[in-house]
Design a protein around this motif. Sequence first.
Motif, PDB file in Angstrom:
ATOM      1  N   LEU A 157      -5.173  -1.309   6.911  1.00 46.07           N
ATOM      2  CA  LEU A 157      -5.187  -0.788   5.546  1.00 46.07           C
ATOM      3  C   LEU A 157      -6.148   0.395   5.411  1.00 46.07           C
ATOM      4  N   PHE A 195      -9.593   1.242  -2.015  1.00 52.05           N
ATOM      5  CA  PHE A 195      -8.326   0.892  -1.355  1.00 52.05           C
ATOM      6  C   PHE A 195      -7.159   1.125  -2.313  1.00 52.05           C
ATOM      7  N   ASP A 196      -7.367   0.819  -3.575  1.00 55.06           N
ATOM      8  CA  ASP A 196      -6.309   0.963  -4.569  1.00 55.06           C
ATOM      9  C   ASP A 196      -6.984   0.952  -5.934  1.00 55.06           C
ATOM     10  N   ASP A 197      -6.204   0.903  -6.993  1.00 55.85           N
ATOM     11  CA  ASP A 197      -6.813   0.972  -8.317  1.00 55.85           C
ATOM     12  C   ASP A 197      -7.096  -0.417  -8.900  1.00 55.85           C
ATOM     13  N   ALA A 198      -7.131  -1.430  -8.045  1.00 57.23           N
ATOM     14  CA  ALA A 198      -7.459  -2.774  -8.539  1.00 57.23           C
ATOM     15  C   ALA A 198      -8.850  -2.746  -9.159  1.00 57.23           C
ATOM     16  N   ARG A 238      -5.788  -8.951 -10.633  1.00 58.46           N
ATOM     17  CA  ARG A 238      -4.583  -8.126 -10.605  1.00 58.46           C
ATOM     18  C   ARG A 238      -4.212  -7.924  -9.147  1.00 58.46           C
ATOM     19  N   ALA A 247       0.830  -1.210   0.000  1.00 63.22           N
ATOM     20  CA  ALA A 247       0.000   0.000   0.000  1.00 63.22           C
ATOM     21  C   ALA A 247       0.863   1.257   0.000  1.00 63.22           C
ATOM     22  N   THR A 256     -13.528  -6.928  -0.239  1.00 62.11           N
ATOM     23  CA  THR A 256     -14.044  -5.557  -0.256  1.00 62.11           C
ATOM     24  C   THR A 256     -13.160  -4.719  -1.173  1.00 62.11           C
ATOM     25  N   ASP A 257     -13.679  -3.547  -1.536  1.00 63.77           N
ATOM     26  CA  ASP A 257     -12.958  -2.710  -2.498  1.00 63.77           C
ATOM     27  C   ASP A 257     -12.622  -1.328  -1.961  1.00 63.77           C
ATOM     28  N   PRO A 280      -2.195  -4.467  -3.035  1.00 70.38           N
ATOM     29  CA  PRO A 280      -1.691  -4.642  -1.679  1.00 70.38           C
ATOM     30  C   PRO A 280      -2.477  -5.667  -0.883  1.00 70.38           C
ATOM     31  N   ARG A 281      -3.790  -5.672  -1.064  1.00 67.20           N
ATOM     32  CA  ARG A 281      -4.623  -6.543  -0.239  1.00 67.20           C
ATOM     33  C   ARG A 281      -4.433  -8.003  -0.607  1.00 67.20           C
TER      34      ARG A 281
END
Lengths: 619, 619
Positions: free
Chosen positions: A313, A411-414, B161, A220, A387-388, B164-165
């Motif tokens: 996180l 959380f991120d660009d996933a 993809r 992260a 979760t996203d 971090p998680r």
Amino acid sequence: MTRREFRDLSTPREATEAIDALDVGGGVEEQSPVEARGLVLAERIDAEIDVPGFDRAAMDGYAVRAADTFGASEGEPVTLPVIASLKPGNAPDATVGEGEAVQVATGAVLPPGADAVVPVERTVEGEDSVEVRTAVAPGDSVMPRGADLAAGDRALAPGTRLGPRHVGLLAALGRETVPVRRPPRVAVVSTGEELLQPGAKLDPSAGQIYDVNGHSIAAAVEAAGGKAVRYVETSDDAAALRETLSAAAAETDLLLTSGSTSAGTGDVLVELLEEHGERLVHGVAVKPGRPLLVGRLFDTPYVGLPGYPVSALSVFRTFVAPALGEGIDQSATDAAGETEATLATRVRYDGGRLRLLAVGLVTDGDGDRVAYASTKGSGATTTLVETDGVVRMAPETSVLAAGSTVAVERFDDAPIPTLLGVGDPDPAFWRLLDGLDRTRYLRLADADAGRWLADGIPDVAVTGEPTPDGEELAGWRREWGLVVPQGNPAGLSDLGDLADGGRQFANLDVSISLRDAFDERLEAQDVDPDAIDGYHRALPGIESPARSVAAGRADAGLGLRATATDLDLGFLPVGSQRLTVTLNRDRTGKASVQGLRSRLDESLDGLLSEEAGYESVDQ
Amino acid sequence: MTRREFRDLSTPREATEAIDALDVGGGVEEQSPVEARGLVLAERIDAEIDVPGFDRAAMDGYAVRAADTFGASEGEPVTLPVIASLKPGNAPDATVGEGEAVQVATGAVLPPGADAVVPVERTVEGEDSVEVRTAVAPGDSVMPRGADLAAGDRALAPGTRLGPRHVGLLAALGRETVPVRRPPRVAVVSTGEELLQPGAKLDPSAGQIYDVNGHSIAAAVEAAGGKAVRYVETSDDAAALRETLSAAAAETDLLLTSGSTSAGTGDVLVELLEEHGERLVHGVAVKPGRPLLVGRLFDTPYVGLPGYPVSALSVFRTFVAPALGEGIDQSATDAAGETEATLATRVRYDGGRLRLLAVGLVTDGDGDRVAYASTKGSGATTTLVETDGVVRMAPETSVLAAGSTVAVERFDDAPIPTLLGVGDPDPAFWRLLDGLDRTRYLRLADADAGRWLADGIPDVAVTGEPTPDGEELAGWRREWGLVVPQGNPAGLSDLGDLADGGRQFANLDVSISLRDAFDERLEAQDVDPDAIDGYHRALPGIESPARSVAAGRADAGLGLRATATDLDLGFLPVGSQRLTVTLNRDRTGKASVQGLRSRLDESLDGLLSEEAGYESVDQ
């Protein structure tokens, strides 16, 4: 055991301000343009050279004096002697005199004397000469020196995040290095006697676990634009921890720990902070994340995150990532971004603290996003990937209504999953999903899966009992029974034998539909569950009882023939259970749903024939 | 010179299909979870272990037999002897017998015999004993083995993809490596005698230029998920090029070149392809990008991109990036994404071919996006950084109306500029912009800047002549004159001396407002421009004439006192010119515009006092 209570919780704003005030800056460093990709310019870049650096032929053709082409046309061409030929990278060795021409390729230097280029398409090549069939004006088909970028011009703005195109421009300017904002070096310190690193052999009986936060927080940090440096300290000794943290502080711009800051046995960090630093915040009115600790340790900014993976996180994402990004590029932190979504079901909350509600996302039939609250707590590792992002619920909020629009901080660009399935953990269905990319499957009990489908959350549900809503998409039967060691050493012959005593049984959790089938059969055969040793020790996974048998912890377990075959165990058949795949009618237009349909059409029979004890049913 | 015409252009669809058919796959490789961040899982990952691997205390407190707490309350506590204490990572060395308790910290193993944990908050600690002030049920405050993830459960979907998680979850599972789709290795081959790499000393007189495409395409390959490997071949020799390409083919999954594929002198690549490979497409009905070449060379997929930087990048983005992404993760390619925008002005196009129209983006006052066509061609390096993506105009389209909604395919995920300025190249205004992050400034002549402002494109315009639209935000005066070598060796005293002959003059381009001031002064002083040697040799940058003087190419140049001071040259003052900063009234609410306002308020006077020859004017 000394205990520390959070009597004076800071507000989230105070925590944000305290972290901002830590001023986690990485400074400026010089990098080559290629290595600087993704980094942010610290200063404006001006052109130091003209681009192009010379008057440049913009077409393949002939460099001429424009005046010599005056009056030329298709009907009345002008013939000029060709005195030389120039390609890109050639220094002109001739001057174009009156009535002369030099052949040039695109990118060649316009030779001295010439002031225009006649495109080759408007000429006819002769031996040592050229027929020019058009008149040209001075400057035609020539890119003058500096026309692209003139020396002294502003080329790139400070704060520019360098992408491929900026790298190209810097290359055109011949820059060997450029000043960029240095990503902060962040120490991600894992502490705890119980932690092992992946690859090491785990001893669960001693309470050992693999280090999750060290990895997810490090990743992260990198996603937020920082440079993560991991430290692991498994000694419980305060001196060893002090040593590790002081070394990390000397090498990095920010120290991060997780866990060990809550009220409880692990107050070593708090004490270290008091002895060797400064405590700015201890305890924040946010859920999860109350034990957040902010300060300076060994003259280095320090943040102590909560210990639960999702809490760590979420708190990192909400409080720390923006401060990391500030020093380099706010837009990097924002890349994960906020997404608007419709909340699927009502969420209640006994407020008083800011709540970071972890939600998953799914795309509905119109391409809009639906958010659903996580089924598991922040202590579950699986919540990390089920979760996203988080929805902020203000302290004064107690209810978010179903159907309300919420802002989800990703959380991120996933990318979010293509398809959301819920329900029974069925190996055959999982193999079906293997043919599709990026699906998510949440294990839910039959009743919950039906309710979720009624609430319009998943794309498909897989259940033992058919669900009332939706379109039945497929179904199959799976054989179940007692999984036993090879050769059935306990000599079991039917369910009644389980109640005879002396046999350790491993049961399945009630959330798995096979358990219902088992209980019905016990009742039908008049077997008293309480007489079965282990009946109440229900295990969580569809394979868990069989794995207990394999490990010698049980003599028999409830399970599928497919599991017994996979784990090379014995099997006493008891019954066959029907599973149903039900489609959310609003999602029929989704590409992933159509993908699932074709996969069912094409591959279901084949897949079922490969799984032991599975058979198709007529729809 | 043999010439190759594109008689049979392929359609864009045929080009896409040909590139897809090349099947640029990277295969599968094993990576550690941390190194796999950003990569895509090739297979499903199942849990091989239970998480947690043991029944785990979920709270700080006391492990007990729940039955022993029956009836306990605040008023009637039950006192139990504490026989041991367990922290996370401790193997239990005692069994909890009837009426006994073991102190446990969150994360510790639940010791044998115990079936629940009493939270410490509901106890009072005694000497060697604890008062339990609540009754608990079996399982309370215990996370059972495998409750988070049971061995045999599906943990991560293929195609995920890894963010971090996911890295955290893989760590929890103790995975040392995971199978990921290997990013294709892409050879980015720069060819041409004229190319130098940054850092090398440029000889513009020989037509040398720095290699742009090698860098920008390599960076674009990485942005699309590939791994770029650069090769440079500056020899013009066909054998050398064959050698380089055959070596690159052996080491990579895809060969990319740029330039040298168009009709013209550089047909070596086409011939190589015929001799050592297979040509699938040569020439596509797309503008820019017609010379696109697709095939196989030395058994390796090959794409020849056009030579102009923006053409090369546009064609890569449209045709090649999706094929790269397909093998790994479509969503990576899509990360750059499409943005809807309103087209600011009408765009005409004499169709027949698909057009990739390069456009810049700016955010309007409502937060919506406005697209404007690039002012420069695809041959300009600056277009690389002055545009943000392309709009596809179908072959049958000849006009896109002003105000129409267009889909902009972004070049990459670089954030769009915060503020768009247009107009005169003024050093003081550029220094003002230095205080804001990520601004874009397009050089436009006064009339064009006024028209752009009237069309609602930029946030601010900087002009010599005030523009009729917008709000006048600021203004200042700048001193201009003749820039001469130190000591004025040519002994110039006023503009009339320029026309006396024998002096080489360097003029400014008419697009720079200072040129208007100069021309007006010549007319007022009755000086004949045609009598000035060099008057018609207009140079493109505000500093270009002064730099010509510094380089000894001219005796005098038109320029600012500020430039003369910066370049340590002599200066003969002639006049003072007023510049005006005009704000687009629809953008007053933008954060960046407010930032510009505060910067003007706070810093303008200071900045002007630091630039030689600048002074503020009363508003």
